[in-house]
Scaffold this motif. Structure first.
Motif, PDB file in Angstrom:
ATOM      1  N   GLY A  30       4.542   4.628 -19.867  1.00  0.00           N
ATOM      2  CA  GLY A  30       5.255   5.137 -18.903  1.00  0.00           C
ATOM      3  C   GLY A  30       4.743   4.534 -17.348  1.00  0.00           C
ATOM      4  O   GLY A  30       5.363   4.596 -16.308  1.00  0.00           O
ATOM      5  N   VAL A  31       4.401   3.077 -17.539  1.00  0.00           N
ATOM      6  CA  VAL A  31       4.138   2.392 -16.355  1.00  0.00           C
ATOM      7  C   VAL A  31       5.385   1.769 -15.944  1.00  0.00           C
ATOM      8  O   VAL A  31       6.022   0.831 -16.818  1.00  0.00           O
ATOM      9  CB  VAL A  31       2.845   1.237 -16.658  1.00  0.00           C
ATOM     10  N   ASP A  32       5.627   1.571 -14.594  1.00  0.00           N
ATOM     11  CA  ASP A  32       6.935   0.853 -14.042  1.00  0.00           C
ATOM     12  C   ASP A  32       6.451  -0.564 -14.078  1.00  0.00           C
ATOM     13  O   ASP A  32       5.771  -1.070 -13.105  1.00  0.00           O
ATOM     14  CB  ASP A  32       7.310   1.455 -12.895  1.00  0.00           C
TER      15      ASP A  32
ATOM     16  N   ASP B 166      -0.324  -7.151  -8.220  1.00  0.00           N
ATOM     17  CA  ASP B 166      -1.721  -6.622  -8.701  1.00  0.00           C
ATOM     18  C   ASP B 166      -2.096  -7.720  -9.495  1.00  0.00           C
ATOM     19  O   ASP B 166      -3.719  -7.737  -9.578  1.00  0.00           O
ATOM     20  CB  ASP B 166      -1.049  -5.424  -9.541  1.00  0.00           C
ATOM     21  N   ILE B 167      -1.629  -8.500 -10.160  1.00  0.00           N
ATOM     22  CA  ILE B 167      -2.109  -9.473 -10.927  1.00  0.00           C
ATOM     23  C   ILE B 167      -1.323 -10.627 -11.098  1.00  0.00           C
ATOM     24  O   ILE B 167      -0.050 -10.615 -11.055  1.00  0.00           O
ATOM     25  CB  ILE B 167      -2.744  -9.026 -12.584  1.00  0.00           C
ATOM     26  N   GLY B 168      -1.692 -11.717 -11.416  1.00  0.00           N
ATOM     27  CA  GLY B 168      -0.700 -12.964 -11.422  1.00  0.00           C
ATOM     28  C   GLY B 168      -1.198 -14.064 -12.493  1.00  0.00           C
ATOM     29  O   GLY B 168      -2.303 -14.134 -12.734  1.00  0.00           O
ATOM     30  N   ILE B 169      -0.142 -14.592 -12.938  1.00  0.00           N
ATOM     31  CA  ILE B 169      -0.375 -15.796 -13.775  1.00  0.00           C
ATOM     32  C   ILE B 169      -0.368 -17.116 -13.069  1.00  0.00           C
ATOM     33  O   ILE B 169       0.850 -17.290 -12.555  1.00  0.00           O
ATOM     34  CB  ILE B 169       0.396 -15.950 -15.024  1.00  0.00           C
ATOM     35  N   VAL B 170      -1.319 -17.844 -12.618  1.00  0.00           N
ATOM     36  CA  VAL B 170      -1.230 -18.790 -11.663  1.00  0.00           C
ATOM     37  C   VAL B 170      -1.543 -20.114 -12.368  1.00  0.00           C
ATOM     38  O   VAL B 170      -2.110 -20.242 -13.401  1.00  0.00           O
ATOM     39  CB  VAL B 170      -2.265 -18.600 -10.685  1.00  0.00           C
ATOM     40  N   ARG B 171      -1.195 -20.962 -11.629  1.00  0.00           N
ATOM     41  CA  ARG B 171      -1.305 -22.251 -11.878  1.00  0.00           C
ATOM     42  C   ARG B 171      -2.663 -23.029 -11.288  1.00  0.00           C
ATOM     43  O   ARG B 171      -2.462 -22.969  -9.996  1.00  0.00           O
ATOM     44  CB  ARG B 171      -0.075 -23.423 -11.912  1.00  0.00           C
ATOM     45  N   LEU B 172      -3.699 -23.652 -11.642  1.00  0.00           N
ATOM     46  CA  LEU B 172      -4.646 -24.302 -11.058  1.00  0.00           C
ATOM     47  C   LEU B 172      -4.279 -25.715 -10.386  1.00  0.00           C
ATOM     48  O   LEU B 172      -3.492 -26.113 -11.130  1.00  0.00           O
ATOM     49  CB  LEU B 172      -5.972 -24.195 -11.930  1.00  0.00           C
TER      50      LEU B 172
ATOM     51  N   LEU C  11       0.893  -0.982  -0.029  1.00  0.00           N
ATOM     52  CA  LEU C  11      -0.041   0.073   0.096  1.00  0.00           C
ATOM     53  C   LEU C  11       0.984   1.260  -0.082  1.00  0.00           C
ATOM     54  O   LEU C  11       0.713   2.231  -0.894  1.00  0.00           O
ATOM     55  CB  LEU C  11      -0.888   0.107   1.193  1.00  0.00           C
ATOM     56  N   VAL C  12       1.901   1.337   0.776  1.00  0.00           N
ATOM     57  CA  VAL C  12       2.744   2.379   0.832  1.00  0.00           C
ATOM     58  C   VAL C  12       3.633   2.587  -0.516  1.00  0.00           C
ATOM     59  O   VAL C  12       3.456   3.798  -0.802  1.00  0.00           O
ATOM     60  CB  VAL C  12       4.001   2.339   2.014  1.00  0.00           C
ATOM     61  N   GLY C  13       3.860   1.663  -1.225  1.00  0.00           N
ATOM     62  CA  GLY C  13       4.526   1.629  -2.235  1.00  0.00           C
ATOM     63  C   GLY C  13       3.664   2.157  -3.311  1.00  0.00           C
ATOM     64  O   GLY C  13       4.060   3.028  -4.420  1.00  0.00           O
ATOM     65  N   ARG C  14       2.282   1.935  -3.492  1.00  0.00           N
ATOM     66  CA  ARG C  14       1.122   2.377  -4.433  1.00  0.00           C
ATOM     67  C   ARG C  14       1.223   3.865  -4.261  1.00  0.00           C
ATOM     68  O   ARG C  14       0.841   4.668  -5.197  1.00  0.00           O
ATOM     69  CB  ARG C  14       0.013   1.459  -4.383  1.00  0.00           C
ATOM     70  N   VAL C  15       0.919   4.135  -2.940  1.00  0.00           N
ATOM     71  CA  VAL C  15       0.695   5.678  -2.510  1.00  0.00           C
ATOM     72  C   VAL C  15       1.828   6.359  -2.832  1.00  0.00           C
ATOM     73  O   VAL C  15       1.633   7.747  -3.632  1.00  0.00           O
ATOM     74  CB  VAL C  15       0.414   5.711  -1.038  1.00  0.00           C
ATOM     75  N   LYS C  16       3.247   6.224  -2.661  1.00  0.00           N
ATOM     76  CA  LYS C  16       4.257   6.831  -3.001  1.00  0.00           C
ATOM     77  C   LYS C  16       4.182   7.143  -4.755  1.00  0.00           C
ATOM     78  O   LYS C  16       4.624   8.267  -4.984  1.00  0.00           O
ATOM     79  CB  LYS C  16       5.545   6.208  -2.608  1.00  0.00           C
ATOM     80  N   SER C  17       4.074   6.009  -5.242  1.00  0.00           N
ATOM     81  CA  SER C  17       3.994   5.902  -6.791  1.00  0.00           C
ATOM     82  C   SER C  17       2.872   6.941  -7.157  1.00  0.00           C
ATOM     83  O   SER C  17       3.311   7.871  -8.204  1.00  0.00           O
ATOM     84  CB  SER C  17       3.829   4.691  -7.397  1.00  0.00           C
ATOM     85  N   ALA C  18       1.798   7.149  -6.739  1.00  0.00           N
ATOM     86  CA  ALA C  18       0.815   8.065  -7.245  1.00  0.00           C
ATOM     87  C   ALA C  18       1.090   9.444  -6.597  1.00  0.00           C
ATOM     88  O   ALA C  18       0.760  10.375  -7.520  1.00  0.00           O
ATOM     89  CB  ALA C  18      -0.626   7.661  -6.174  1.00  0.00           C
TER      90      ALA C  18
ATOM     91  N   GLN D 298       4.021  10.555  -6.615  1.00  0.00           N
ATOM     92  CA  GLN D 298       5.153  11.114  -7.526  1.00  0.00           C
ATOM     93  C   GLN D 298       4.599  11.075  -8.675  1.00  0.00           C
ATOM     94  O   GLN D 298       5.418  11.436  -9.908  1.00  0.00           O
ATOM     95  CB  GLN D 298       6.195  10.140  -7.500  1.00  0.00           C
ATOM     96  N   GLY D 299       3.388  10.900  -9.282  1.00  0.00           N
ATOM     97  CA  GLY D 299       2.801  10.916 -10.660  1.00  0.00           C
ATOM     98  C   GLY D 299       3.232   9.724 -11.280  1.00  0.00           C
ATOM     99  O   GLY D 299       3.094   9.943 -12.676  1.00  0.00           O
ATOM    100  N   THR D 300       3.674   8.730 -10.803  1.00  0.00           N
ATOM    101  CA  THR D 300       4.250   7.410 -11.655  1.00  0.00           C
ATOM    102  C   THR D 300       3.060   6.381 -11.168  1.00  0.00           C
ATOM    103  O   THR D 300       2.444   6.273 -10.236  1.00  0.00           O
ATOM    104  CB  THR D 300       5.485   6.958 -11.256  1.00  0.00           C
ATOM    105  N   GLN D 301       2.905   5.471 -12.092  1.00  0.00           N
ATOM    106  CA  GLN D 301       2.043   4.206 -12.066  1.00  0.00           C
ATOM    107  C   GLN D 301       3.159   2.896 -12.273  1.00  0.00           C
ATOM    108  O   GLN D 301       3.971   3.054 -12.830  1.00  0.00           O
ATOM    109  CB  GLN D 301       1.089   4.221 -13.264  1.00  0.00           C
ATOM    110  N   SER D 302       2.705   2.103 -11.600  1.00  0.00           N
ATOM    111  CA  SER D 302       3.507   0.681 -11.635  1.00  0.00           C
ATOM    112  C   SER D 302       2.694  -0.402 -11.538  1.00  0.00           C
ATOM    113  O   SER D 302       1.174  -0.313 -11.126  1.00  0.00           O
ATOM    114  CB  SER D 302       4.348   0.458 -10.319  1.00  0.00           C
ATOM    115  N   LEU D 303       2.684  -1.673 -11.944  1.00  0.00           N
ATOM    116  CA  LEU D 303       2.029  -2.658 -12.090  1.00  0.00           C
ATOM    117  C   LEU D 303       2.985  -3.859 -11.819  1.00  0.00           C
ATOM    118  O   LEU D 303       3.918  -4.304 -12.290  1.00  0.00           O
ATOM    119  CB  LEU D 303       1.517  -2.891 -13.515  1.00  0.00           C
ATOM    120  N   THR D 304       2.808  -4.703 -10.772  1.00  0.00           N
ATOM    121  CA  THR D 304       3.327  -5.965 -10.135  1.00  0.00           C
ATOM    122  C   THR D 304       2.672  -7.199 -10.638  1.00  0.00           C
ATOM    123  O   THR D 304       1.395  -7.220 -10.307  1.00  0.00           O
ATOM    124  CB  THR D 304       3.691  -5.857  -8.757  1.00  0.00           C
ATOM    125  N   ILE D 305       3.334  -7.944 -11.574  1.00  0.00           N
ATOM    126  CA  ILE D 305       2.890  -9.232 -11.901  1.00  0.00           C
ATOM    127  C   ILE D 305       3.536 -10.432 -11.394  1.00  0.00           C
ATOM    128  O   ILE D 305       4.755 -10.491 -11.270  1.00  0.00           O
ATOM    129  CB  ILE D 305       3.060  -9.277 -13.639  1.00  0.00           C
TER     130      ILE D 305
END
Length: 300
Positions: free
Chosen positions: A117-119, A140-146, A80-87, A89-96
């Protein structure tokens, strides 16, 4: 009552070290300060979390429950802290998050073409944490094995692929191109039998009640080391077996075993447009015709 996250971090350190002195060194604080903070946490909770007896520092039942809940809570707070800091700073990130053997490159290329522009960050997961990282916010999103526990998640199927059995070089079946599940009935499986129900239903060690304990295994490399050493066999998705090539382990097609299903997953509560766009990019590029009819090579 509001939980103090700092106290929770102190608690986790002690719980992992099983020693106040080592935990204090790890946290770079004085041991008396750490002891007072843990006592304060116990007062806040109205329960003792450590048994400070002659046997050392052990978790009480309340402490075991707190540890189970505290680790994902702290990870979620950090995310949460990481996402708030990115916001801010005007940057966006996506963790997969992604499981071993799955190649994300086509999806990442398609996604970044529309979102330059997305990290984009990658987080390798395992069978143990592929769901946890989504629920606690590390990914934020994952590719998972069922199969996975789908509670609290949204899923989008991608593809399915064959599974193969890994045996050591010199194994009695090593010169075969394929095997049937019944031919593996006398083998020791180095994973949860419920992950391979076809083997579970014929396994002699389960029928006789003599199944050997399986060591805690977190990585594919650990499984293959044990297979190569002759400790047992394991069943892997074809792409994982292909990725982890080594000369002393052989992959064999299993004719009557179900495929592994791969899907996109994300927390149902998330409403991020980036998550939606990556899911679409992955569906467009990764949902290739990967079917159980594909045949693995005999040797890897």
């Amino acid at each position: 009552m509001d939980l103090d996250l700092r106290k929770l971090r102190y608690f986790v350190a002690v719980a992992e070290e099983f020693h106040f002195g080592r935990a204090a060194e790890r946290l770079h604080i004085a041991q008396p300060v750490l002891s007072r903070q843990i006592r304060s946490l116990e007062d806040d909770l109205g329960a003792e979390v450590f048994d400070r007896g002659r046997r050392g520092t052990l978790l009480t039942p309340a402490g075991e429950q707190l540890l189970e809940d505290a680790v994902p809570l702290l990870a979620s707070a950090q995310a949460l802290v990481g996402r708030v800091k990115s916001a801010a700073q005007g940057t966006q990130s996506l963790t997969i998050g992604f499981m071993p053997g799955i190649t994300l490159t086509p999806a990442m290329v398609a996604f970044t073409a529309h979102h330059p522009g997305v990290d984009v960050r990658l987080l390798r997961t395992s069978w143990d944490d592929q769901v946890a990282v989504l629920l606690d916010g590390r990914a934020d999103i994952g590719i998972v094995r069922l199969p996975i526990d789908r509670q609290g998640l949204k899923l989008r199927p991608l593809f399915r692929e064959p599974r193969v059995v890994m045996v050591p070089m010199g194994h009695r079946l090593a010169d075969r191109t394929s095997v049937a599940v019944k031919e593996l009935a006398a083998e020791h499986l180095l994973q949860d039998p419920n992950a391979v129900p076809e083997w579970r239903d014929v396994a002699l060690e389960l029928q006789d009640g003599r199944r050997l304990a399986v060591p805690v295994i977190h990585q594919v490399e650990e499984k293959l080391e044990l297979v190569a050493a002759g400790a047992g066999i394991c069943v892997l998705p074809l792409s994982t077996a292909t990725f982890y090539t080594r000369p002393d382990v052989i992959a064999l097609r299993v004719d009557d075993i179900g495929p592994n299903e791969v899907a996109l997953a994300w927390a149902a509560a998330r409403r991020s447009r980036l998550v939606h766009d990556f899911a679409q990019a992955a569906a467009d590029t990764l949902a290739r015709p990967h079917t159980e009819e594909q045949q693995p090579s005999t040797h890897y």
